[in-house]
Scaffold this motif. Structure first.
Motif, short mmCIF file in Angstrom:
data_model
loop_
_atom_site.label_atom_id
_atom_site.label_comp_id
_atom_site.label_asym_id
_atom_site.label_seq_id
_atom_site.Cartn_x
_atom_site.Cartn_y
_atom_site.Cartn_z
N ILE A 198 0.83 -1.20 0.00
CA ILE A 198 0.00 0.00 0.00
C ILE A 198 0.87 1.25 0.00
O ILE A 198 2.07 1.19 0.25
CB ILE A 198 -0.96 0.02 1.20
CG1 ILE A 198 -0.18 0.14 2.52
CG2 ILE A 198 -1.85 -1.21 1.20
CD1 ILE A 198 -1.06 0.36 3.74
N GLU A 236 3.96 -0.98 3.62
CA GLU A 236 3.60 0.39 3.26
C GLU A 236 4.80 1.12 2.67
O GLU A 236 5.87 1.18 3.30
CB GLU A 236 3.08 1.16 4.46
CG GLU A 236 2.62 2.57 4.10
CD GLU A 236 2.02 3.33 5.27
OE1 GLU A 236 1.56 4.47 5.06
OE2 GLU A 236 2.04 2.79 6.40
N PRO A 263 0.42 5.92 -1.00
CA PRO A 263 -0.24 6.91 -1.85
C PRO A 263 0.28 6.89 -3.27
O PRO A 263 1.35 6.32 -3.55
CB PRO A 263 0.08 8.24 -1.16
CG PRO A 263 1.34 7.98 -0.41
CD PRO A 263 1.27 6.55 0.03
N SER A 264 -0.47 7.48 -4.18
CA SER A 264 -0.01 7.60 -5.56
C SER A 264 1.33 8.34 -5.57
O SER A 264 1.52 9.31 -4.84
CB SER A 264 -1.04 8.38 -6.39
OG SER A 264 -2.25 7.66 -6.46
N GLY A 293 -9.06 -2.58 -8.78
CA GLY A 293 -9.27 -1.14 -8.86
C GLY A 293 -10.29 -0.70 -9.89
O GLY A 293 -10.81 0.41 -9.81
N LYS A 303 5.04 2.38 -5.84
CA LYS A 303 4.53 1.00 -5.83
C LYS A 303 4.66 0.32 -7.19
O LYS A 303 5.14 -0.81 -7.29
CB LYS A 303 3.06 0.98 -5.39
CG LYS A 303 2.79 1.53 -4.01
CD LYS A 303 1.36 1.32 -3.58
CE LYS A 303 0.32 1.92 -4.52
NZ LYS A 303 0.46 3.41 -4.64
N THR A 336 -2.59 -2.41 -3.75
CA THR A 336 -3.98 -1.96 -3.66
C THR A 336 -4.09 -0.61 -2.98
O THR A 336 -3.27 -0.27 -2.11
CB THR A 336 -4.84 -2.99 -2.90
OG1 THR A 336 -6.20 -2.57 -2.89
CG2 THR A 336 -4.37 -3.18 -1.47
N HIS A 337 -5.10 0.15 -3.41
CA HIS A 337 -5.47 1.39 -2.72
C HIS A 337 -6.68 1.15 -1.81
O HIS A 337 -7.11 2.05 -1.09
CB HIS A 337 -5.84 2.48 -3.74
CG HIS A 337 -4.67 3.18 -4.33
ND1 HIS A 337 -4.21 2.93 -5.60
CD2 HIS A 337 -3.86 4.13 -3.81
CE1 HIS A 337 -3.16 3.71 -5.85
NE2 HIS A 337 -2.93 4.44 -4.78
N ASP A 338 -7.25 -0.05 -1.87
CA ASP A 338 -8.49 -0.36 -1.17
C ASP A 338 -8.18 -0.85 0.25
O ASP A 338 -7.64 -1.95 0.42
CB ASP A 338 -9.27 -1.43 -1.95
CG ASP A 338 -10.66 -1.68 -1.40
OD1 ASP A 338 -10.91 -1.33 -0.22
OD2 ASP A 338 -11.50 -2.23 -2.13
N GLU A 389 -3.15 -3.48 -8.51
CA GLU A 389 -4.52 -2.94 -8.43
C GLU A 389 -5.53 -3.83 -9.17
O GLU A 389 -6.30 -3.35 -10.01
CB GLU A 389 -4.55 -1.52 -9.01
CG GLU A 389 -3.75 -0.50 -8.22
CD GLU A 389 -4.44 -0.09 -6.92
OE1 GLU A 389 -5.57 -0.54 -6.68
OE2 GLU A 389 -3.85 0.67 -6.17
N SER A 394 4.16 6.97 -4.64
CA SER A 394 5.08 6.46 -3.61
C SER A 394 6.10 5.47 -4.16
O SER A 394 7.08 5.14 -3.49
CB SER A 394 4.28 5.80 -2.48
OG SER A 394 3.50 4.72 -2.96
N GLN A 417 -4.62 -4.15 -13.19
CA GLN A 417 -5.93 -3.51 -13.06
C GLN A 417 -6.72 -3.67 -14.35
O GLN A 417 -7.91 -3.95 -14.33
CB GLN A 417 -5.76 -2.03 -12.72
CG GLN A 417 -7.09 -1.28 -12.60
CD GLN A 417 -6.90 0.16 -12.17
OE1 GLN A 417 -5.80 0.58 -11.83
NE2 GLN A 417 -7.98 0.92 -12.17
#
Length: 245
Positions: A52, A229, A54-55, A186, A59, A215-217, A183, A57, A105
């Motif tokens: 996980i 993280e 934020p956008s 997503g 990932k 995932t962002h979920d 994702e 970061s 995704q």
């Protein structure tokens, strides 16, 4: 026919090890920027981990390095104990083809081919023959994701959730010890997302394959056994959690 776990996927030994991983773009120019700053990580066979952050970061960059789709600026990626940075393109492609499954995704199915042909594609690219055994294995996977009856349709005839389930079957065609998912839920509604996650969990438990899921979920992350993280290109948290998937 029930899906059987191959011995190579049922081993709790490390299947992935990152050591001092760094990635920079524009190296040697005034615009050089480092997006990953020394990532150390080990993933064992059978682990189910969420990545996980934020956008921006890092990932997707990290997943591309793990998936041998890109090379680090510094550090090493070990896949099943094998260092990969010094491999040539052909060697990287071969290792990726037999060790790594990918689900994105956007499913990236080939609309010109049938569903079963899409599922068989990784095996065929790896040198398998399009014989009865290969087709039977593809059909077995489609049956496991509830889509055997749609084997001869084309992807455009399926819903988004169904197409993503085809993509999962395709990723499992080579029985990979590592399954990477960027994702994967997503682009789906919550019900379809839950169905897709349940499939990941089922195959993780059936095959013992390690799963690393970006995932962002937060609902999805909360159901994983381990949460990593990433923040500003650094791994800032790595914790195990009790789940009831």
């Amino acid at each position: 026919m029930p899906l059987a776990a191959p011995p190579s996927c049922a081993n709790p030994k490390p299947v992935l090890h990152l050591e001092g991983l760094r990635k920079a773009y524009g190296v040697g120019t005034p615009l050089e920027v480092e997006v990953l700053h020394g990532i150390d990580l080990t993933l064992h066979g059978g682990e189910f981990a969420a990545l996980i952050g934020p956008s921006g970061s890092g990932k997707s960059t990290l997943l591309n390095l793990i998936g041998l789709l890109d090379t680090p600026t510094h550090g090493e990626v070990h896949v099943q104990g094998r260092p990969t940075v010094g491999l040539n393109d052909a060697e990287r492609t071969a290792l990726r083809g037999r060790s790594l499954g990918f689900v994105f995704q956007f499913h990236h199915l080939i609309n010109a081919f049938s569903v079963i042909d899409n599922v068989m594609m990784p095996a065929l690219l790896g040198g398998a023959k399009p014989d009865a055994a290969t087709r039977d294995h593809a059909l077995e996977l489609l049956d496991a994701v509830g889509l055997a009856m749609h084997a001869h349709k084309h992807p455009t005839e399926l819903s988004g959730g169904q197409q993503q389930r085809v993509a999962i079957a395709r990723a499992l065609m080579i029985r990979p010890p590592i399954l990477l998912a960027d994702e994967p839920t997503g682009n789906l509604d919550s019900h379809s997302a839950d169905d897709v996650f349940a499939l990941f969990r089922r195959f993780n438990q059936t095959f013992g394959c390690a799963v690393l899921l970006v995932t962002h979920d937060p609902r999805i992350a909360a159901r994983c056994d381990r949460v990593l993280e990433l923040l500003d290109g650094r791994l800032v948290s790595d914790h195990q959690q009790s789940t009831q998937a």
